[in-house]
Design a protein around this motif. Structure first.
Motif, PDB file in Angstrom:
ATOM      1  N   VAL A   1       0.857  -1.186   0.000  1.00  0.00           N
ATOM      2  CA  VAL A   1       0.000   0.000   0.000  1.00  0.00           C
ATOM      3  C   VAL A   1       0.894   1.237   0.000  1.00  0.00           C
ATOM      4  CG1 VAL A   1      -1.858   1.241   1.176  1.00  0.00           C
ATOM      5  CG2 VAL A   1      -1.754  -1.268   1.288  1.00  0.00           C
ATOM      6  N   ILE A   2       0.731   2.078  -1.013  1.00  0.00           N
ATOM      7  CA  ILE A   2       1.572   3.270  -1.157  1.00  0.00           C
ATOM      8  C   ILE A   2       0.707   4.517  -1.143  1.00  0.00           C
ATOM      9  CG2 ILE A   2       3.198   4.506  -2.654  1.00  0.00           C
ATOM     10  CD1 ILE A   2       4.178   1.871  -3.698  1.00  0.00           C
ATOM     11  N   GLY A   3       1.026   5.414  -0.231  1.00  0.00           N
ATOM     12  CA  GLY A   3       0.365   6.711  -0.205  1.00  0.00           C
ATOM     13  C   GLY A   3       1.024   7.643  -1.208  1.00  0.00           C
ATOM     14  N   VAL A   4       0.226   8.334  -2.010  1.00  0.00           N
ATOM     15  CA  VAL A   4       0.747   9.247  -3.031  1.00  0.00           C
ATOM     16  C   VAL A   4       0.341  10.667  -2.658  1.00  0.00           C
ATOM     17  CG1 VAL A   4       0.855   9.805  -5.482  1.00  0.00           C
ATOM     18  CG2 VAL A   4       0.496   7.433  -4.762  1.00  0.00           C
ATOM     19  N   ALA A   5       1.357  11.512  -2.359  1.00  0.00           N
ATOM     20  CA  ALA A   5       1.108  12.895  -1.949  1.00  0.00           C
ATOM     21  C   ALA A   5       1.889  13.840  -2.849  1.00  0.00           C
ATOM     22  CB  ALA A   5       1.494  13.099  -0.485  1.00  0.00           C
ATOM     23  N   PRO A   6       1.371  14.134  -4.047  1.00  0.00           N
ATOM     24  CA  PRO A   6       2.047  15.079  -4.935  1.00  0.00           C
ATOM     25  C   PRO A   6       2.111  16.457  -4.285  1.00  0.00           C
ATOM     26  CG  PRO A   6       0.294  13.893  -6.073  1.00  0.00           C
ATOM     27  CD  PRO A   6       0.118  13.648  -4.613  1.00  0.00           C
ATOM     28  N   THR A   7       3.115  17.224  -4.655  1.00  0.00           N
ATOM     29  CA  THR A   7       3.239  18.565  -4.090  1.00  0.00           C
ATOM     30  C   THR A   7       3.543  19.578  -5.186  1.00  0.00           C
ATOM     31  OG1 THR A   7       4.342  19.902  -2.388  1.00  0.00           O
ATOM     32  CG2 THR A   7       5.712  18.315  -3.567  1.00  0.00           C
ATOM     33  N   LYS A   8       3.112  20.830  -4.952  1.00  0.00           N
ATOM     34  CA  LYS A   8       3.397  21.939  -5.864  1.00  0.00           C
ATOM     35  C   LYS A   8       3.696  23.188  -5.056  1.00  0.00           C
ATOM     36  CE  LYS A   8       0.252  24.364  -7.945  1.00  0.00           C
ATOM     37  NZ  LYS A   8       0.440  25.645  -7.211  1.00  0.00           N
ATOM     38  N   ARG A   9       4.361  24.151  -5.697  1.00  0.00           N
ATOM     39  CA  ARG A   9       4.588  25.453  -5.067  1.00  0.00           C
ATOM     40  C   ARG A   9       3.292  26.241  -5.135  1.00  0.00           C
ATOM     41  NH1 ARG A   9       8.626  26.330  -1.526  1.00  0.00           N
ATOM     42  NH2 ARG A   9       9.841  28.215  -1.913  1.00  0.00           N
ATOM     43  N   SER A  10       2.926  26.883  -4.024  1.00  0.00           N
ATOM     44  CA  SER A  10       1.615  27.516  -3.921  1.00  0.00           C
ATOM     45  C   SER A  10       1.336  28.524  -5.028  1.00  0.00           C
ATOM     46  CB  SER A  10       1.464  28.197  -2.558  1.00  0.00           C
ATOM     47  OG  SER A  10       2.512  29.138  -2.373  1.00  0.00           O
ATOM     48  N   PHE A  11       2.353  29.309  -5.457  1.00  0.00           N
ATOM     49  CA  PHE A  11       2.101  30.379  -6.412  1.00  0.00           C
ATOM     50  C   PHE A  11       2.350  29.966  -7.866  1.00  0.00           C
ATOM     51  CE2 PHE A  11       6.431  30.962  -4.794  1.00  0.00           C
ATOM     52  CZ  PHE A  11       7.174  30.902  -5.966  1.00  0.00           C
ATOM     53  N   LEU A  12       2.814  28.723  -8.099  1.00  0.00           N
ATOM     54  CA  LEU A  12       3.034  28.266  -9.460  1.00  0.00           C
ATOM     55  C   LEU A  12       1.740  27.697 -10.052  1.00  0.00           C
ATOM     56  CD1 LEU A  12       6.586  26.633  -9.182  1.00  0.00           C
ATOM     57  CD2 LEU A  12       5.962  28.873 -10.121  1.00  0.00           C
TER      58      LEU A  12
ATOM     59  N   GLU B   1      -0.651  23.499 -14.750  1.00  0.00           N
ATOM     60  CA  GLU B   1       0.550  22.739 -15.136  1.00  0.00           C
ATOM     61  C   GLU B   1       0.824  21.627 -14.135  1.00  0.00           C
ATOM     62  OE1 GLU B   1       3.888  21.364 -17.107  1.00  0.00           O
ATOM     63  OE2 GLU B   1       2.213  22.611 -17.772  1.00  0.00           O
ATOM     64  N   ALA B   2       0.645  21.891 -12.842  1.00  0.00           N
ATOM     65  CA  ALA B   2       0.853  20.861 -11.822  1.00  0.00           C
ATOM     66  C   ALA B   2      -0.127  19.703 -12.023  1.00  0.00           C
ATOM     67  CB  ALA B   2       0.678  21.462 -10.432  1.00  0.00           C
TER      68      ALA B   2
ATOM     69  N   LEU C   1      -0.789  18.492  -2.783  1.00  0.00           N
ATOM     70  CA  LEU C   1      -0.572  19.125  -1.477  1.00  0.00           C
ATOM     71  C   LEU C   1       0.327  20.359  -1.598  1.00  0.00           C
ATOM     72  CD1 LEU C   1      -0.861  19.015   1.626  1.00  0.00           C
ATOM     73  CD2 LEU C   1       1.110  17.458   1.657  1.00  0.00           C
ATOM     74  N   PHE C   2      -0.204  21.498  -1.183  1.00  0.00           N
ATOM     75  CA  PHE C   2       0.602  22.722  -1.160  1.00  0.00           C
ATOM     76  C   PHE C   2       0.242  23.620   0.023  1.00  0.00           C
ATOM     77  CE2 PHE C   2      -3.141  23.528  -3.707  1.00  0.00           C
ATOM     78  CZ  PHE C   2      -3.561  24.793  -3.344  1.00  0.00           C
ATOM     79  N   GLU C   3      -0.776  23.263   0.783  1.00  0.00           N
ATOM     80  CA  GLU C   3      -1.204  24.047   1.933  1.00  0.00           C
ATOM     81  C   GLU C   3      -0.812  23.319   3.218  1.00  0.00           C
ATOM     82  OE1 GLU C   3      -5.423  25.838   0.488  1.00  0.00           O
ATOM     83  OE2 GLU C   3      -5.158  23.667   0.227  1.00  0.00           O
ATOM     84  N   THR C   4      -0.061  23.967   4.073  1.00  0.00           N
ATOM     85  CA  THR C   4       0.443  23.313   5.285  1.00  0.00           C
ATOM     86  C   THR C   4      -0.693  22.860   6.203  1.00  0.00           C
ATOM     87  OG1 THR C   4       0.709  25.487   6.333  1.00  0.00           O
ATOM     88  CG2 THR C   4       2.649  24.528   5.270  1.00  0.00           C
ATOM     89  N   GLU C   5      -1.809  23.566   6.177  1.00  0.00           N
ATOM     90  CA  GLU C   5      -2.925  23.194   7.061  1.00  0.00           C
ATOM     91  C   GLU C   5      -3.557  21.864   6.653  1.00  0.00           C
ATOM     92  OE1 GLU C   5      -4.559  26.475   4.266  1.00  0.00           O
ATOM     93  OE2 GLU C   5      -2.684  25.993   5.316  1.00  0.00           O
ATOM     94  N   LYS C   6      -3.231  21.357   5.485  1.00  0.00           N
ATOM     95  CA  LYS C   6      -3.774  20.079   5.035  1.00  0.00           C
ATOM     96  C   LYS C   6      -2.885  18.883   5.426  1.00  0.00           C
ATOM     97  CE  LYS C   6      -7.386  21.732   2.817  1.00  0.00           C
ATOM     98  NZ  LYS C   6      -7.499  21.705   1.350  1.00  0.00           N
ATOM     99  N   ILE C   7      -1.718  19.153   5.965  1.00  0.00           N
ATOM    100  CA  ILE C   7      -0.776  18.069   6.294  1.00  0.00           C
ATOM    101  C   ILE C   7      -1.413  17.068   7.254  1.00  0.00           C
ATOM    102  CG2 ILE C   7       1.394  17.509   7.463  1.00  0.00           C
ATOM    103  CD1 ILE C   7       2.524  20.147   6.420  1.00  0.00           C
ATOM    104  N   THR C   8      -2.050  17.557   8.302  1.00  0.00           N
ATOM    105  CA  THR C   8      -2.632  16.668   9.313  1.00  0.00           C
ATOM    106  C   THR C   8      -3.676  15.747   8.709  1.00  0.00           C
ATOM    107  OG1 THR C   8      -2.242  18.297  11.058  1.00  0.00           O
ATOM    108  CG2 THR C   8      -3.863  16.576  11.502  1.00  0.00           C
TER     109      THR C   8
ATOM    110  N   GLY D   1       7.520  22.568  -5.731  1.00  0.00           N
ATOM    111  CA  GLY D   1       6.917  21.919  -4.569  1.00  0.00           C
ATOM    112  C   GLY D   1       7.029  22.723  -3.293  1.00  0.00           C
ATOM    113  N   GLU D   2       6.375  22.239  -2.261  1.00  0.00           N
ATOM    114  CA  GLU D   2       6.447  22.855  -0.922  1.00  0.00           C
ATOM    115  C   GLU D   2       7.155  21.874  -0.003  1.00  0.00           C
ATOM    116  OE1 GLU D   2       5.748  25.781   0.092  1.00  0.00           O
ATOM    117  OE2 GLU D   2       4.492  26.612  -1.513  1.00  0.00           O
ATOM    118  N   GLU D   3       8.413  22.149   0.309  1.00  0.00           N
ATOM    119  CA  GLU D   3       9.186  21.181   1.103  1.00  0.00           C
ATOM    120  C   GLU D   3       8.609  20.969   2.492  1.00  0.00           C
ATOM    121  OE1 GLU D   3      12.008  24.912   1.300  1.00  0.00           O
ATOM    122  OE2 GLU D   3      10.522  24.081  -0.103  1.00  0.00           O
ATOM    123  N   GLN D   4       8.003  21.995   3.072  1.00  0.00           N
ATOM    124  CA  GLN D   4       7.443  21.821   4.410  1.00  0.00           C
ATOM    125  C   GLN D   4       6.249  20.861   4.383  1.00  0.00           C
ATOM    126  OE1 GLN D   4       6.004  25.606   5.907  1.00  0.00           O
ATOM    127  NE2 GLN D   4       5.555  26.315   3.828  1.00  0.00           N
TER     128      GLN D   4
END
Length: 461
Positions: A7-18, A22-23, A56-63, A85-88
C-alpha cells in the motif's frame, strides 16, 4: 506463490504560487504511469478528497493527509514534485509517517524566460530532501527524468520491490524445525538480536511434531496426500523409490506446510539430514516444493539463510521461487564460474526444461535453468548485520547429482575473497533476475551493511 500486498500513499506537491493547471497536467501524466506498475500487488492511496486536484501545497492540510494515510496503513510514501513543490508539506507528511519514502519529479522541458516561469522541479527537490534529512526521514530517489522514460518506470518498480523486502523482514516469522546439526557451528544465529533489531521472530517447532503430523496424514490415507503423491510422480521420475518412501516424502512437505501456516510463519529453517531418523524420510524434496508454495525453508537449520530466502522471495513481490545453495567447487574450465549445489532441495519451477527431474531417496535431482541470477547472503558478526549481494548468470557445466546450477560472475576471484573474509558461510540464496540495486537499497533502510560482490574487499594472497 503468495504475492505481496503493498500500500503506497501518493502525496504530490506543488509550489503555492506556481501554475495549478501545469501541476495538474504533471500529476495526471505520472499517475497514469504508476497505476500500470504491478497493479495486482500495489494499492495506491491518493489525497484527491483532501487537496485541490489531489496536490498538497497548503500546510494546514498536512494533518488530514497524515490521518488518511495512517487509516490506510500505508507501507510506503511517494512524494512526486509537480514543480518546485512545498518542502514543508512533503517533508512534514514524510516525517509524520516514518515509512520508506520515494522522491521524484519530472524533468523540466525548458528554463525560465521573461515571458513565463518554468517549474524548477529539480531545484525544489534539492530543497525538500535537505528538510527530510533534518526531520530524520529515510528516503529513496529516482533521478530527475521524464515521466514516460524507462528510468522512471524502472525506478518506481524498484522502489516497490524495496518496500516488499522491508515489509517481509519486519514482519517475518521463521519456523525453526529442530536444532542445528552438531558439526555446523557456522549456521548459528542470534535470535534475540533478530527480534530486537529487525523484528524477526523465530518460532521453534520440534521435528517430532512434524513426524506426528506426517503419521497422521498417512494413517488417514488423506486424499490430499494421495493427490500430491500423484502430482510428484507425474513431474519427477520416482521409479527408483518404494511407494511408501515417496508417500512419506510427500507427507513431510504437507506436514511442514500445515505447521508453518498454523504458526503464521512465512519462512523456515529445517534440521534436515540430522533429523531423518526422527522424520523417517529425507525432507529435501519438501524444501524445494515449499519454496514453490511461497514458503521458503533453509537447510541445516540455517536461520540467517531463512532470512536470506525471505528477502529474495520478497524482491520478486512473492511471484517467483528462490533457492538456498552450497558454494561448492569452481568450474573445471571457467575461472569465473562456481557450482551452486545442494543435495536436492531446489524448487521444481526453476528446473531447466531440458533436464529430467528424478527423485532418488527423497532427494530431487535436476539442473536449474540458465539466465540472470542474483545471489545474496544475510549474516552477522559482532552485533552487525551484513547483506552480501551480486549478479551473474547460469551457464553450461559438467553434470552432477542433486540440484544445481553453474553460476558465472564477472570476476569470481573478487567474489571468493569477499565471501571468505566476510561474515558469511557456505550457504547463499539465489533468485532469477537482476536485483542487486534493490537489495542494496533495502539493506540501507534495514540498517544492514551492504557488501557489494563487485567491489574489492580484503585481498587474498
Amino acid at each position: 506463490m503468495k504475492k505481496q500486498n503493498i500500500v503506497i500513499g501518493v502525496a504530490p506537491t506543488k509550489r503555492s504560487f506556481l501554475s495549478m493547471e501545469e501541476a495538474k497536467r504533471q500529476k495526471e501524466k505520472f499517475m497514469a504511469v504508476i497505476r500500470g506498475i504491478h497493479p495486482d500487488v500495489v494499492t495506491l492511496v491518493d489525497i484527491d478528497d483532501i487537496c485541490e486536484n489531489g496536490i498538497l501545497f497548503e500546510t494546514e492540510k498536512i494533518t488530514q493527509v497524515v490521518e488518511k494515510f495512517r487509516r490506510a496503513k500505508i507501507d510506503a510514501l511517494f512524494t512526486p514534485h509537480c514543480d518546485f513543490g512545498e518542502e514543508q508539506c512533503a517533508a512534514g507528511v514524510a516525517a509524520a509517517m516514518k515509512v520508506p519514502t520515494l522522491v521524484w519529479g519530472a524533468r523540466d522541458e525548458r528554463p525560465n524566460t521573461d515571458e513565463s516561469r518554468g517549474r524548477d522541479t529539480q531545484c525544489g527537490m534539492f530543497a525538500c530532501t535537505k528538510v527530510m534529512r533534518r526531520f530524520g526521514v529515510q528516503y529513496s530517489y529516482i533521478w530527475n527524468c521524464e515521466t514516460e522514460s524507462e528510468d522512471f518506470r524502472n525506478g518506481f518498480d524498484s522502489f516497490i520491490r524495496v518496500v516488499s523486502v522491508i515489509k517481509a523482514v519486519k514482519n517475518l516469522r521463521i519456523a525453526k524445525f529442530g536444532a542445528r546439526p552438531e558439526p555446523f557451528m557456522s549456521v548459528t544465529a542470534n535470535e534475540g538480536d533478530l527480534a530486537t533489531k529487525l523484528g524477526v521472530t523465530v518460532v521453534p517447532i520440534s521435528p517430532n511434531t512434524v513426524a506426528a503430523r506426517m503419521d497422521q496424514l498417512i494413517g488417514e490415507n488423506s486424499p490430499r496426500l494421495q493427490d500430491y503423491v500423484a502430482d510428484v510422480k507425474q513431474r519427477m521420475d520416482a521409479s527408483g523409490m518404494k511407494e511408501e518412501a515417496v508417500e512419506r516424502a510427500a507427507a513431510a512437505k504437507l506436514a511442514i506446510q500445515d505447521l508453518m501456516e498454523e504458526k503464521h510463519c512465512a519462512a523456515g529453517a529445517m534440521e534436515c539430514w540430522s533429523a531423518v531418523t526422527v522424520l523417517g524420510a529425507p525432507v529435501c524434496m519438501a524444501l524445494g516444493e515449499l519454496s514453490d508454495e511461497g514458503l521458503p525453508v533453509s537447510c541445516e537449520t540455517d536461520v540467517n539463510g531463512a532470512v536470506t530466502m525471505a528477502m529474495l522471495q520478497a524482491v520478486t513481490l512473492g511471484k517467483e521461487a528462490c533457492f538456498l545453495a552450497d558454494l561448492t567447487i569452481r568450474h573445471p574450465q571457467n575461472d569465473n564460474a562456481e557450482l551452486l549445489w545442494h543435495c536436492g532441495p531446489f524448487p521444481y519451477s526453476l528446473k531447466d526444461s531440458s533436464s529430467v527431474a528424478r527423485l532418488v531417496q527423497g532427494q530431487e535431482r535436476f539442473e536449474l535453468k540458465k539466465g540472470p541470477i542474483t545471489v545474496c547472503r544475510f549474516d552477522d558478526v559482532d552485533g552487525k548485520y551484513y547483506l552480501f549481494g551480486g549478479e551473474g548468470k547460469g551457464v553450461d557445466g559438467p553434470e552432477t547429482n542433486g540440484t544445481y546450477v553453474w553460476f558465472e560472475t564477472n570476476n569470481w576471484k573478487m567474489w571468493e575473497e569477499k565471501l571468505m573474509f566476510g561474515p558469511y558461510i557456505h550457504h547463499v540464496g539465489g533468485i532469477y533476475g537482476n536485483y542487486k540495486k534493490v537489495l542494496r537499497e533495502a539493506a540501507r533502510y534495514l540498517g544492514m551493511i551492504f557488501d557489494d560482490a563487485d567491489e574489492q574487499g580484503v585481498y587474498s594472497l
